[in-house]
Design a protein around this motif. Structure first.
Motif, PDB file in Angstrom:
ATOM      1  N   SER A  37       0.825  -1.205   0.000  1.00 44.58           N
ATOM      2  CA  SER A  37       0.000   0.000   0.000  1.00 44.58           C
ATOM      3  C   SER A  37       0.860   1.257   0.000  1.00 44.58           C
ATOM      4  O   SER A  37       0.368   2.346  -0.290  1.00 44.58           O
ATOM      5  CB  SER A  37      -0.948   0.004   1.199  1.00 44.58           C
ATOM      6  OG  SER A  37      -0.240  -0.175   2.399  1.00 44.58           O
ATOM      7  N   ASN A  60      -8.457   1.058  -7.350  1.00 45.52           N
ATOM      8  CA  ASN A  60      -7.844   2.106  -6.538  1.00 45.52           C
ATOM      9  C   ASN A  60      -6.558   2.630  -7.169  1.00 45.52           C
ATOM     10  O   ASN A  60      -6.248   3.826  -7.090  1.00 45.52           O
ATOM     11  CB  ASN A  60      -7.601   1.625  -5.099  1.00 45.52           C
ATOM     12  CG  ASN A  60      -6.629   0.466  -4.997  1.00 45.52           C
ATOM     13  OD1 ASN A  60      -6.450  -0.309  -5.940  1.00 45.52           O
ATOM     14  ND2 ASN A  60      -6.003   0.311  -3.842  1.00 45.52           N
ATOM     15  N   LEU A 120      -1.299   4.522  -0.076  1.00 48.96           N
ATOM     16  CA  LEU A 120      -2.691   4.227  -0.408  1.00 48.96           C
ATOM     17  C   LEU A 120      -3.341   3.563   0.798  1.00 48.96           C
ATOM     18  O   LEU A 120      -2.670   2.928   1.615  1.00 48.96           O
ATOM     19  CB  LEU A 120      -2.770   3.297  -1.622  1.00 48.96           C
ATOM     20  CG  LEU A 120      -2.092   3.772  -2.914  1.00 48.96           C
ATOM     21  CD1 LEU A 120      -2.370   2.785  -4.044  1.00 48.96           C
ATOM     22  CD2 LEU A 120      -2.545   5.164  -3.305  1.00 48.96           C
ATOM     23  N   PRO A 155      -2.802  -1.981  -3.780  1.00 51.38           N
ATOM     24  CA  PRO A 155      -3.218  -2.093  -5.184  1.00 51.38           C
ATOM     25  C   PRO A 155      -2.818  -3.450  -5.752  1.00 51.38           C
ATOM     26  O   PRO A 155      -1.907  -4.116  -5.233  1.00 51.38           O
ATOM     27  CB  PRO A 155      -2.452  -0.961  -5.861  1.00 51.38           C
ATOM     28  CG  PRO A 155      -1.236  -0.784  -5.021  1.00 51.38           C
ATOM     29  CD  PRO A 155      -1.616  -1.147  -3.611  1.00 51.38           C
TER      30      PRO A 155
END
Length: 212
Positions: free
Chosen positions: A57, A116, A183, A187
């Motif tokens: 992330s 995302n 994030l 992802p």
């Protein structure tokens, strides 16, 4: 590096028993990184079915400069990178497993990207987008020229020795900038990746750009 899951309401107790947790703020289920040994247990709830690579992330983006092959416009080109990731593969018993890959690499020939990551790229790098390649005979995620919009093919960025993401000297590696972005959830992608001395040069000499 928590992984978002798509759990139907009627399966929530099953998901919970297999290590999934509920994010009340985001109203979604997820698997914490410290429970990634249970990835196969929750595999059916991973929303992105065609993305066998789970990235951290803390997303790393490599930046470089290269003139467009068509119009000679000077472009910033990028590559998705990672210091470690999880990859879905088959073991010696022909069983699907998620394997931790603990090394730095750059990804290319990216065919699928989780929603995302798509949203992130649209906001930060709009010239990195899906495009059709006649050479590869399919749609992949590519850098595009800011001026003429031509695809900047992966071969000329990654595979050719001495290209911007395949440096052969430390000075060339030092011109690459690595930036980190956080994030909320990990992802996912479907992509190829490589090994080699050029990656060692990048990890040793690339400029660390920090968070953007």
């Amino acid at each position: 590096m928590s992984l978002q899951l798509n759990v139907p309401f009627e399966e929530k107790e099953d998901a919970k028993s297999k290590g999934a947790m509920w994010d009340a703020a985001a109203q979604t289920w997820y698997l914490p990184e410290d429970r990634y040994d249970l990835l196969m247990e929750v595999d059916k709830w991973i929303p992105e079915k065609n993305t066998p690579i789970i990235l951290s992330s803390e997303l790393t983006i490599a930046h470089a400069d290269r003139p467009c092959w068509k119009c000679d416009h000077s472009n910033r080109v990028i590559a998705i990178a990672s210091n470690y990731f999880y990859e879905k593969d088959m073991n010696e018993r022909d069983e699907a497993v998620w394997l931790e890959q603990n090394f730095f690499t750059l990804f290319q020939q990216i065919s699928d990207i989780s929603s995302n990551l798509q949203a992130f790229l649209k906001d930060y790098y709009p010239d990195y987008k899906s495009g059709y390649s006649q050479t590869a005979d399919g749609y992949y995620w590519y850098n595009h020229c800011e001026s003429c919009k031509s695809i900047q093919g992966d071969w000329f960025l990654f595979d050719e020795a001495g290209s911007v993401f395949n440096p052969t000297e430390k000075d060339a590696a030092a011109r690459i900038i690595l930036k980190n972005f956080q994030l909320k959830y990990a992802p996912l992608i479907d992509a190829g990746y490589t090994y080699g001395d050029h990656l060692r040069l990048i990890t040793e000499f690339a400029t660390q750009g920090g968070e953007d």
